[in-house]
Design an enzyme around this catalytic site. Structure first.
Site, PDB file in Angstrom:
ATOM      1  N   LYS A 277       0.931  -1.052  -0.074  1.00  0.00           N
ATOM      2  CA  LYS A 277       0.061   0.035  -0.006  1.00  0.00           C
ATOM      3  C   LYS A 277       0.772   1.164   0.056  1.00  0.00           C
ATOM      4  O   LYS A 277       0.559   2.184   0.551  1.00  0.00           O
ATOM      5  CB  LYS A 277      -1.044   0.054   1.139  1.00  0.00           C
ATOM      6  CG  LYS A 277      -2.000  -1.143   1.342  1.00  0.00           C
ATOM      7  CD  LYS A 277      -2.392  -1.902   0.011  1.00  0.00           C
ATOM      8  CE  LYS A 277      -3.564  -1.641  -0.343  1.00  0.00           C
ATOM      9  NZ  LYS A 277      -3.928  -2.292  -1.657  1.00  0.00           N
TER      10      LYS A 277
ATOM     11  N   HIS B 219       7.758  -6.839  -2.118  1.00  0.00           N
ATOM     12  CA  HIS B 219       7.229  -6.319  -0.916  1.00  0.00           C
ATOM     13  C   HIS B 219       8.372  -7.066   0.248  1.00  0.00           C
ATOM     14  O   HIS B 219       8.034  -6.819   1.401  1.00  0.00           O
ATOM     15  CB  HIS B 219       5.752  -6.894  -0.555  1.00  0.00           C
ATOM     16  CG  HIS B 219       4.563  -6.406  -1.272  1.00  0.00           C
ATOM     17  ND1 HIS B 219       4.693  -4.869  -1.497  1.00  0.00           N
ATOM     18  CD2 HIS B 219       3.669  -6.462  -1.661  1.00  0.00           C
ATOM     19  CE1 HIS B 219       3.599  -4.556  -2.085  1.00  0.00           C
ATOM     20  NE2 HIS B 219       3.003  -5.595  -2.294  1.00  0.00           N
TER      21      HIS B 219
ATOM     22  N   SER C 208      -5.030   2.871   4.089  1.00  0.00           N
ATOM     23  CA  SER C 208      -5.308   2.217   2.707  1.00  0.00           C
ATOM     24  C   SER C 208      -5.386   0.622   2.872  1.00  0.00           C
ATOM     25  O   SER C 208      -6.305  -0.044   2.123  1.00  0.00           O
ATOM     26  CB  SER C 208      -3.963   2.411   1.789  1.00  0.00           C
ATOM     27  OG  SER C 208      -4.068   1.960   0.626  1.00  0.00           O
TER      28      SER C 208
HETATM   29  S1  PPS Z   1      -0.430  -3.241  -3.283  1.00  0.00           S
HETATM   30  O1  PPS Z   1      -1.678  -3.987  -2.726  1.00  0.00           O
HETATM   31  O2  PPS Z   1       0.495  -3.299  -2.354  1.00  0.00           O
HETATM   32  O3  PPS Z   1       0.039  -3.495  -4.534  1.00  0.00           O
HETATM   33  O4  PPS Z   1      -0.868  -1.529  -3.207  1.00  0.00           O
HETATM   34  P1  PPS Z   1      -0.086  -0.362  -3.697  1.00  0.00           P
HETATM   35  O5  PPS Z   1      -0.286  -0.350  -5.037  1.00  0.00           O
HETATM   36  O6  PPS Z   1       1.340  -0.392  -3.058  1.00  0.00           O
HETATM   37  O7  PPS Z   1      -0.735   0.789  -3.134  1.00  0.00           O
HETATM   38  C1  PPS Z   1      -2.227   1.280  -3.513  1.00  0.00           C
HETATM   39  C2  PPS Z   1      -2.250   2.745  -2.894  1.00  0.00           C
HETATM   40  O8  PPS Z   1      -1.536   3.260  -3.859  1.00  0.00           O
HETATM   41  C3  PPS Z   1      -2.401   4.335  -4.570  1.00  0.00           C
HETATM   42  N1  PPS Z   1      -2.054   4.721  -6.073  1.00  0.00           N
HETATM   43  C4  PPS Z   1      -1.811   6.020  -6.278  1.00  0.00           C
HETATM   44  N2  PPS Z   1      -1.733   7.128  -5.630  1.00  0.00           N
HETATM   45  C5  PPS Z   1      -1.577   8.251  -6.313  1.00  0.00           C
HETATM   46  N3  PPS Z   1      -1.455   8.363  -7.757  1.00  0.00           N
HETATM   47  C6  PPS Z   1      -1.614   7.182  -8.468  1.00  0.00           C
HETATM   48  N4  PPS Z   1      -1.382   7.088  -9.914  1.00  0.00           N
HETATM   49  C7  PPS Z   1      -1.691   6.027  -7.845  1.00  0.00           C
HETATM   50  N5  PPS Z   1      -1.674   4.758  -8.189  1.00  0.00           N
HETATM   51  C8  PPS Z   1      -1.994   4.090  -7.063  1.00  0.00           C
HETATM   52  C9  PPS Z   1      -3.724   3.490  -4.400  1.00  0.00           C
HETATM   53  O9  PPS Z   1      -4.759   4.555  -4.607  1.00  0.00           O
HETATM   54  C10 PPS Z   1      -3.671   3.186  -2.891  1.00  0.00           C
HETATM   55  O10 PPS Z   1      -3.612   4.261  -2.156  1.00  0.00           O
HETATM   56  P2  PPS Z   1      -5.179   4.654  -1.246  1.00  0.00           P
HETATM   57  O11 PPS Z   1      -4.831   5.817  -0.184  1.00  0.00           O
HETATM   58  O12 PPS Z   1      -5.721   3.468  -0.639  1.00  0.00           O
HETATM   59  O13 PPS Z   1      -5.804   5.633  -2.343  1.00  0.00           O
END
Ligand code: PPS
Length: 291
Positions: free
Chosen positions: A43, A98, A128
């Site tokens: 996340k 991870h 998240s």
């Molecule tokens: S995972 O399950 O570990 O693969 O998740 P991960 O991709 O690491 O994290 C998901 C969060 O990243 C946000 N996200 C983004 N934020 C801003 N801009 C872009 N382009 C973007 N892409 C992914 C996603 O919305 C999740 O955060 P939250 O706070 O839940 O919105």
């Protein structure tokens, strides 16, 4: 009821994407010098990196990000898909992981492969993750937010304690093979960060391509990309009525969820665990403490 997690050295890994075989594959993986890893605690921006990295490495060709799901485009090295797609990848191979530093495959340490470590404010990681646990039916129910704060602090979550992860990668002895960046920097100045990534990876990018990449990797555009927004996953696996995978994409959402008491307890616990590790705690501008 069967446990939803595999236990790897005390770390919880969801069985839906991990197996004994996938872990063996990870441990025996032969890392090449031109491999590139994005490392994240869950996340913290993994999916974002799966979108950005291919565009930097292939000079702005949008075909892969529009035609290949993120999990096959830039696979998690520890997940079951890795063994299925890795052989088909043309160098430089792009991967995410991870895993804490100490569990990386031995060949990673002796290689010249590069790594980008993305860290995110742990309070936003927790929020998240809380919503992700509600929507992902392959994870345990998180309980109440208050309960999940305790679960998170105890490290009874995917890939263990956030502090252990950050500490392990911060003390990594990789010299100029590693670049540290925060999710918050990406939110604030994606263009600047993408430029840093391309410099780090030795890629030249024209101003025009850079602008196109930044626009394509914005939260709103990624939300509409079926190859990155997890809409290919069946509803029984990810229940989008409860939450979406690309949920808010902002920094500071924790302020909408933590009570003052929870915030105090959480911050005290994290600081205590980071004490003496010389890791800056850059997220709270009102509390810029290096612990
Ligand atoms: S995972 O399950 O570990 O693969 O998740 P991960 O991709 O690491 O994290 C998901 C969060 O990243 C946000 N996200 C983004 N934020 C801003 N801009 C872009 N382009 C973007 N892409 C992914 C996603 O919305 C999740 O955060 P939250 O706070 O839940 O919105």
């Amino acid at each position: 009821m069967e446990c939803k997690y595999l236990n790897f050295h005390g770390l919880l890994l969801p069985r839906i994407a991990h197996s004994e075989e996938s872990i063996k594959y990870f441990e025996n993986f032969q890392v090449n010098d031109d491999d590139v890893f994005a490392i994240t605690y869950p996340k913290s921006g993994t999916t974002w990196m799966q979108e950005i990295l291919p565009l930097i490495l292939n000079g702005g060709d949008f075909t892969p990000v529009k035609t290949i799901p993120n999990w096959d485009r830039v696979p998690w090295l520890e997940e079951t898909r890795a063994a299925l797609v890795m052989d088909k990848m043309t160098p430089p191979r792009l991967m995410v992981s991870h895993m804490p530093y100490e569990f990386m495959p031995p060949s990673f340490f002796s290689s010249k492969a590069k790594a980008i470590y993305v860290a995110r404010n742990p309070k936003d990681v927790l929020v998240s993750s809380f919503f992700f646990h509600q929507m992902a039916t392959f994870l345990d129910d998180p309980g109440t937010f208050d309960e999940f704060v305790d679960t998170f602090l105890a490290g009874q979550v995917l890939f263990g304690k956030w502090t252990d992860h950050v500490k392990s990668w911060r003390k990594a002895d990789l010299g100029d093979r590693i670049l540290y960046v925060t999710y918050e920097e990406m939110v604030k100045d994606l263009k600047g960060v993408v430029r840093r990534f391309s410099d780090f990876l030795g890629q030249k990018m024209s101003e025009e391509t850079l602008e196109q990449v930044v626009s394509h990797c914005s939260f709103n555009t990624m939300k509409t990309n079926a190859m990155s927004n997890y809409s290919l996953v069946p509803q029984e696996v990810m229940d989008t009525k409860k939450s979406t995978f690309l949920r808010k994409g902002i920094s500071g959402d924790w302020k909408n969820h933590f009570s003052p008491e929870q915030e105090e307890k959480f911050t005290a616990a994290i600081r205590e665990e980071l004490r003496g590790s010389n890791i800056p705690f850059p997220w709270d501008e009102d509390q810029p403490v290096a612990v």
